[in-house]
Design an enzyme around this catalytic site. Sequence first.
Site, PDB file in Angstrom:
ATOM      1  N   ASP A   9       0.852  -1.191   0.000  1.00  0.00           N
ATOM      2  CA  ASP A   9       0.000   0.000   0.000  1.00  0.00           C
ATOM      3  C   ASP A   9       0.890   1.244   0.000  1.00  0.00           C
ATOM      4  O   ASP A   9       2.043   1.195   0.420  1.00  0.00           O
ATOM      5  CB  ASP A   9      -0.919   0.010   1.235  1.00  0.00           C
ATOM      6  CG  ASP A   9      -2.211   0.775   0.989  1.00  0.00           C
ATOM      7  OD1 ASP A   9      -3.277   0.137   0.867  1.00  0.00           O
ATOM      8  OD2 ASP A   9      -2.150   2.032   0.908  1.00  0.00           O
TER       9      ASP A   9
ATOM     10  N   GLU B 288     -14.273  -9.465  -7.108  1.00  0.00           N
ATOM     11  CA  GLU B 288     -14.444  -9.895  -5.714  1.00  0.00           C
ATOM     12  C   GLU B 288     -15.924  -9.866  -5.339  1.00  0.00           C
ATOM     13  O   GLU B 288     -16.593  -8.868  -5.568  1.00  0.00           O
ATOM     14  CB  GLU B 288     -13.651  -8.937  -4.808  1.00  0.00           C
ATOM     15  CG  GLU B 288     -13.716  -9.285  -3.345  1.00  0.00           C
ATOM     16  CD  GLU B 288     -13.247 -10.698  -3.082  1.00  0.00           C
ATOM     17  OE1 GLU B 288     -12.055 -10.969  -3.226  1.00  0.00           O
ATOM     18  OE2 GLU B 288     -14.094 -11.559  -2.747  1.00  0.00           O
TER      19      GLU B 288
ATOM     20  N   CYS C 151     -20.218  -0.612  -1.639  1.00  0.00           N
ATOM     21  CA  CYS C 151     -20.291  -1.164  -3.005  1.00  0.00           C
ATOM     22  C   CYS C 151     -21.584  -0.865  -3.762  1.00  0.00           C
ATOM     23  O   CYS C 151     -21.528  -0.307  -4.853  1.00  0.00           O
ATOM     24  CB  CYS C 151     -20.072  -2.671  -2.953  1.00  0.00           C
ATOM     25  SG  CYS C 151     -18.368  -3.082  -2.550  1.00  0.00           S
TER      26      CYS C 151
HETATM   27  P1  NAD Z   1     -10.365   0.668   0.332  1.00  0.00           P
HETATM   28  O1  NAD Z   1     -10.635   2.082   0.012  1.00  0.00           O
HETATM   29  O2  NAD Z   1     -10.712   0.099   1.671  1.00  0.00           O
HETATM   30  O3  NAD Z   1      -8.822   0.347   0.069  1.00  0.00           O
HETATM   31  C1  NAD Z   1      -8.090   0.751  -1.053  1.00  0.00           C
HETATM   32  C2  NAD Z   1      -6.601   0.777  -0.678  1.00  0.00           C
HETATM   33  O4  NAD Z   1      -5.835   1.038  -1.848  1.00  0.00           O
HETATM   34  C3  NAD Z   1      -6.235   1.889   0.320  1.00  0.00           C
HETATM   35  O5  NAD Z   1      -5.583   1.316   1.435  1.00  0.00           O
HETATM   36  C4  NAD Z   1      -5.304   2.812  -0.467  1.00  0.00           C
HETATM   37  O6  NAD Z   1      -4.295   3.412   0.321  1.00  0.00           O
HETATM   38  C5  NAD Z   1      -4.719   1.824  -1.466  1.00  0.00           C
HETATM   39  N1  NAD Z   1      -4.129   2.462  -2.651  1.00  0.00           N
HETATM   40  C6  NAD Z   1      -4.638   3.463  -3.415  1.00  0.00           C
HETATM   41  N2  NAD Z   1      -3.795   3.740  -4.425  1.00  0.00           N
HETATM   42  C7  NAD Z   1      -2.740   2.893  -4.318  1.00  0.00           C
HETATM   43  C8  NAD Z   1      -1.558   2.686  -5.074  1.00  0.00           C
HETATM   44  N3  NAD Z   1      -1.299   3.402  -6.169  1.00  0.00           N
HETATM   45  N4  NAD Z   1      -0.694   1.733  -4.668  1.00  0.00           N
HETATM   46  C9  NAD Z   1      -0.948   0.996  -3.562  1.00  0.00           C
HETATM   47  N5  NAD Z   1      -2.051   1.139  -2.809  1.00  0.00           N
HETATM   48  C10 NAD Z   1      -2.938   2.071  -3.186  1.00  0.00           C
HETATM   49  O7  NAD Z   1     -11.127  -0.161  -0.799  1.00  0.00           O
HETATM   50  P2  NAD Z   1     -11.875  -1.596  -0.680  1.00  0.00           P
HETATM   51  O8  NAD Z   1     -13.173  -1.444   0.016  1.00  0.00           O
HETATM   52  O9  NAD Z   1     -10.906  -2.614  -0.230  1.00  0.00           O
HETATM   53  O10 NAD Z   1     -12.221  -1.825  -2.229  1.00  0.00           O
HETATM   54  C11 NAD Z   1     -11.215  -2.101  -3.174  1.00  0.00           C
HETATM   55  C12 NAD Z   1     -11.865  -2.468  -4.484  1.00  0.00           C
HETATM   56  O11 NAD Z   1     -12.629  -3.680  -4.328  1.00  0.00           O
HETATM   57  C13 NAD Z   1     -12.854  -1.434  -5.025  1.00  0.00           C
HETATM   58  O12 NAD Z   1     -12.800  -1.419  -6.407  1.00  0.00           O
HETATM   59  C14 NAD Z   1     -14.197  -1.961  -4.550  1.00  0.00           C
HETATM   60  O13 NAD Z   1     -15.252  -1.512  -5.376  1.00  0.00           O
HETATM   61  C15 NAD Z   1     -13.984  -3.455  -4.685  1.00  0.00           C
HETATM   62  N6  NAD Z   1     -14.820  -4.284  -3.797  1.00  0.00           N
HETATM   63  C16 NAD Z   1     -14.986  -3.925  -2.497  1.00  0.00           C
HETATM   64  C17 NAD Z   1     -15.742  -4.746  -1.652  1.00  0.00           C
HETATM   65  C18 NAD Z   1     -15.985  -4.374  -0.199  1.00  0.00           C
HETATM   66  O14 NAD Z   1     -16.816  -5.024   0.428  1.00  0.00           O
HETATM   67  N7  NAD Z   1     -15.304  -3.395   0.372  1.00  0.00           N
HETATM   68  C19 NAD Z   1     -16.304  -5.931  -2.140  1.00  0.00           C
HETATM   69  C20 NAD Z   1     -16.081  -6.277  -3.474  1.00  0.00           C
HETATM   70  C21 NAD Z   1     -15.327  -5.444  -4.292  1.00  0.00           C
END
Ligand code: NAD
Length: 433
Positions: free
Chosen positions: A30, A149, A258
Site C-alpha cells: 500500500d 471480488e 459497493c
Molecule cells: P479501500 O478504500 O478500503 O482500500 C483501497 C486501498 O488502496 C487503500 O488502502 C489505499 O491506500 C490503497 N491504494 C490506493 N492507491 C494505491 C496505489 N497506487 N498503490 C498501492 N495502494 C494504493 O477499498 P476496498 O473497500 O478494499 O475496495 C477495493 C476495491 O474492491 C474497489 O474497487 C471496490 O469496489 C472493490 N470491492 C470492495 C468490496 C468491499 O466489500 N469493500 C467488495 C467487493 C469489491
Amino acid sequence: MTITVIGTGFVGVVSSAVLSSFGNKVYGLDVDQQKIQSLSSGKIPFYEPGLEELVKSSLEKGDLIFTTSYEEAVSSSDVIILAVGTPSAPDGQADLKYVFSALESLAPYLKNGTIVAIKSTVPPGTNAKAEEIIHSLTNVQFFTASLPEFLKEGSAVQDTLHADRVVIGAKDEQAIEILKELHKPISAPAVVMSPESAQMSKYAANAYLATRITFINQIANLCEVNGANILEVIEGIGYDKRIGKHYWYPGLGYGGSCYPKDVKELAAYAKAKSQNGNLMVKIDELNEERIPKLMEKYKNRVGGWAGKTVAVLGLSFKPNTDDMREAPSTKIIPLLIKENAHVKAYDPITIKTAQKIYPDWNIEYKNDVYETIQGSDIVLLLVEWPELISLDIEAIAKSMNPNPVFIDTRNQYSEKREHMKSLGIGYIGVGLI
Ligand code: NAD
C-alpha cells in the site's frame, strides 16, 4: 507462488490473508505508510470477524509481508492482484486513477510471465487500458486478468474461503491455469470467462441485489397504504422457486461501500454507451430519495423532531462491520441534528469510527444500549446487530419518556409490536400497518 496484493484496504487485506493462509508468500502493498505499519504489527484498521487471527498467523509464519515498496514486492511475484479503491468520479463513472497509478508503479519491476489481475471493481474494457499502460513502461511479457471480488463485509473471510464461485476473467491458457491453481484451496467452482464478462458479472451481481432491495421497498410502500403486511407478502412470493425467500430486506434502502457506487457506475456507464433510460438510473434515484422520504414520514408520525430525544441504534452500514460508508446513520444523524433533535447513539463497535470520521456531530454517544434508550422519546433502530434485536421491551417501556415511539427500520420487532403497543410504545415498521 509469490503474490503481491496492491491496496491493503478491506478487500486487499482479506485477499492477502486468505492467499497467504494457503501457503503462498504474499506481499500486501500500500502507499499508506501508517496502514502498512499497523498491519505489519498485526493490527487491522477495521473490524472484520476472523481476519486479525488469520493475518497474525500468516505474519508469524513469515508468509505475509506488508510493504510500501513496489520493487521489493513486484520483482519477485508470479501474480499481482490489484485491489485499490475505485470510487465514483463526479460524472458517476468509476474513477480509475488509483488503478492506473498502481499499474504505472508496478510496470518497471515486472518479471517475465507475471499475471497482473484486477480485483478492484472496474468497467469492462479496463484490461486493454491496463495493457497499454504497462506496455508503455516495460518490454517484458505479461498477462492481464480480471478476478472480481464477491465477498460481503462482516463475513468476508468465510465468504472467501467458502465462495459460491471464483470468477476468472482471462484469455491466455497459461494464465488461466495458474489462476485456477491459485484458487484451488477455495472450495468453489472456478468459472472462466473473458475479462469483460468477469467485470460485467461483478456489476451485474451488485446491481441485481440492489434492485431486489429497491423492489421490495417499493412493494413495502404499497403495503403501507393498502393494509398488506410486507413480511406476509415475502412469504407469499418466496415459495416460488424463481423468486425465493432469501435476500428480502425492506428498510432504508441499500448502503455500504459497493452497491450505491456500483449502481451509479453502471448507470453512468450505460449513459456513456448511449443507453439512456437505463433501469440503474431509476434504481439509484429511488435509493437516494428513500431515506429523506422515510424521515419525512417518521417526522410527521412523531410530531416533529425538534426538542425530541432520539436514541439511534446502529451506526455501521450493516451488522458485523464498523464500515460507515453510505451507512443510513450518516444521512439520518445530520438530518436529526439539523432538525434540533437531541441525538443519543449506540453501536457495539462503530462509535470510535463515527467519532473519527464525523467529529462535528454534536451527539451523545453511550456505551450501553439501555442507557441510550433511557429518557428518550424515540428509538430509531437502524442496524440489526444481534444485541439490538433482542432488547427487553418491558425495560424499554419503563425507561422511555411518555408517549414513546419505536421506529424499527429493520422489521426486527414486528412480531412483538402488539406487545409494544400494549405497553404504550408506538411501533413503526417498514411495510407494516
Ligand atoms: P479501500 O478504500 O478500503 O482500500 C483501497 C486501498 O488502496 C487503500 O488502502 C489505499 O491506500 C490503497 N491504494 C490506493 N492507491 C494505491 C496505489 N497506487 N498503490 C498501492 N495502494 C494504493 O477499498 P476496498 O473497500 O478494499 O475496495 C477495493 C476495491 O474492491 C474497489 O474497487 C471496490 O469496489 C472493490 N470491492 C470492495 C468490496 C468491499 O466489500 N469493500 C467488495 C467487493 C469489491
